[in-house]
Design a protein around this motif. Structure first.
Motif, PDB file in Angstrom:
ATOM      1  N   THR A   2       0.846  -1.090   0.015  1.00 43.03           N
ATOM      2  CA  THR A   2       0.076  -0.007  -0.012  1.00 43.03           C
ATOM      3  C   THR A   2       0.641   1.365  -0.072  1.00 43.03           C
ATOM      4  N   SER A   3       2.010   1.064   0.698  1.00 42.08           N
ATOM      5  CA  SER A   3       2.839   2.177   0.969  1.00 42.08           C
ATOM      6  C   SER A   3       3.385   2.448  -0.426  1.00 42.08           C
ATOM      7  N   LEU A   4       3.877   1.510  -1.227  1.00 39.97           N
ATOM      8  CA  LEU A   4       4.373   1.666  -2.503  1.00 39.97           C
ATOM      9  C   LEU A   4       3.447   2.175  -3.463  1.00 39.97           C
ATOM     10  N   ALA A   5       2.339   1.748  -3.633  1.00 41.33           N
ATOM     11  CA  ALA A   5       1.451   2.274  -4.395  1.00 41.33           C
ATOM     12  C   ALA A   5       0.982   3.829  -4.294  1.00 41.33           C
ATOM     13  N   LYS A   6       1.171   4.114  -2.729  1.00 44.14           N
ATOM     14  CA  LYS A   6       0.867   5.713  -2.555  1.00 44.14           C
ATOM     15  C   LYS A   6       2.037   6.641  -3.250  1.00 44.14           C
ATOM     16  N   ALA A   7       3.303   5.864  -3.238  1.00 43.29           N
ATOM     17  CA  ALA A   7       4.581   6.599  -3.825  1.00 43.29           C
ATOM     18  C   ALA A   7       4.695   6.495  -4.987  1.00 43.29           C
ATOM     19  N   PHE A   8       4.050   5.271  -5.737  1.00 40.80           N
ATOM     20  CA  PHE A   8       4.676   5.101  -7.213  1.00 40.80           C
ATOM     21  C   PHE A   8       3.256   4.852  -8.203  1.00 40.80           C
ATOM     22  N   GLY A   9       2.284   4.975  -7.571  1.00 40.86           N
ATOM     23  CA  GLY A   9       0.933   4.908  -8.533  1.00 40.86           C
ATOM     24  C   GLY A   9       0.283   3.380  -8.421  1.00 40.86           C
ATOM     25  N   PRO A  10      -0.638   3.478  -9.164  1.00 38.52           N
ATOM     26  CA  PRO A  10      -1.747   2.184  -9.389  1.00 38.52           C
ATOM     27  C   PRO A  10      -0.899   0.877  -9.883  1.00 38.52           C
ATOM     28  N   ALA A  11       0.229   1.014 -10.621  1.00 32.84           N
ATOM     29  CA  ALA A  11       0.636  -0.111 -10.976  1.00 32.84           C
ATOM     30  C   ALA A  11       1.417  -1.200  -9.743  1.00 32.84           C
ATOM     31  N   TYR A  12       1.338  -0.338  -8.591  1.00 40.70           N
ATOM     32  CA  TYR A  12       1.811  -0.840  -7.306  1.00 40.70           C
ATOM     33  C   TYR A  12       0.745  -1.252  -6.396  1.00 40.70           C
TER      34      TYR A  12
END
Length: 327
Positions: A252-262
């Motif tokens: 979830t933290s990675l998605a917040k940082a790098f977008g929906p692909a994560y």
């Protein structure tokens, strides 16, 4: 200002007695440090103590350690609910509590009132910004990331992460300390996921996506993960051992940082909310599906590793070392 050398038997404080905290405490005790482990509940401390004893018993059984040496290591670790007692005189405090920014920042505000002026404070966070966490501490120059990998007493990799204000001499001392722990440190910038978890957590997420899409069974994915990365545990068993919530929150933290692909896979989110372990042992391996799973894992991890090097998160050498040593 030079950072004071942290040398055994100087006291080390570990805040948090969960899987990672107790493992970190054991790693320090094994090289001669006096360690105090603090958690808020006695039952959590008891579980942490039991985990250390299990790990050491396993080392004795494998003849990696003598019974006398085991007792010596155990004697160096003290468990307490008293924060002041834990950090008094410590040259280093390692935070290893739940991955929640507000909870961690509240702890660092408490620590600010109790630690000595020269104490280095390090977070073992795997997914939160070191700079954001340092906002809870009045002297961010002596605050850094010191990210251990599971299982901490055995895994040789440590990521040393500087925040925007971390002093260079503090990072240099954490490098030296890692070698004293018989670990291999790699430097990374304060970017979401740092180096290894930037591609490793998405690998866990991709395992869920592969099953969700019907490409392969859990057992097939588990076997490919073990074979491809020459790992003891595949992705599903690793999440069972380290905690499915950790994988979900990190993704979830990675998605917040790098977008929906994560974004976390639907299957991962459902398991996080529903609870229970992954039942991969109840499924069968399909050899014919293994090449497709392997290709998915290679494409994902190599692609992300290449991108983080391009961004300057870590050098190519550090990224290779992290993958080889940490996985």
């Amino acid at each position: 200002m030079n950072a004071q050398s942290i040398i055994p038997p100087e006291p080390i404080a570990v805040i948090g007695a969960g899987n990672m905290g107790s493992g970190i405490a054991q790693a320090f005790a094994q090289v001669g440090f006096s360690v105090r482990v603090r958690d808020v509940e006695e039952k959590v401390l008891a579980r942490g103590r039991a985990q250390v004893e299990r790990m050491l018993a396993g080392a004795v059984e494998r003849k990696k350690m003598t019974p006398a040496r085991r007792e010596e290591v155990v004697s160096r670790i003290r468990f307490t609910t008293d924060l002041s007692e834990a950090v008094s005189g410590a040259g280093l405090v390692v935070e290893a509590i739940f991955e929640d920014l507000e909870v961690k920042n509240a702890l660092f505000r408490e620590l600010a009132e109790r630690v000595d002026p020269g104490t280095i404070v390090a977070t073992n966070t795997s997914s939160l910004s070191v700079g954001r966490l340092a906002e809870g501490f009045p002297d961010p120059g002596r605050f850094a990331g010191l990210h251990f990998f599971f299982p901490a007493p055995i895994n040789k990799l440590v990521e040393v992460v500087g925040g925007p204000a971390t002093r260079p001499e503090v990072l240099a001392e954490l490098d030296r300390l890692s070698y004293r722990l018989r670990k291999i440190p790699i430097r990374t910038t304060d970017s979401a996921g740092f180096c290894v978890n930037r591609f490793f957590v998405p690998y866990l997420n991709e395992a869920c996506r592969v099953v969700e899409e019907g490409l392969a069974s859990m057992a097939t994915v588990e076997e490919v993960g073990r074979e491809l990365f020459r790992a003891t545990l595949g992705p599903f068993e690793l999440m069972n051992v380290t905690g499915i919530p950790i994988a979900f929150h990190a993704q979830t933290s990675l998605a917040k940082a790098f977008g929906p692909a994560y974004a976390p896979a639907r299957l991962l989110e459902e398991k996080f909310r529903g609870g229970g372990p992954w039942p991969w042992k109840e499924t069968l391996v399909d050899p014919a599906a293994k090449p497709k799973v392997r290709d998915r894992f290679i494409g994902l991890t190599v692609g992300i590793a290449t991108r983080l090097v391009e961004e300057g998160v870590a050098t190519p050498e550090a990224t290779d070392r992290g993958a080889i040593v940490g996985l």
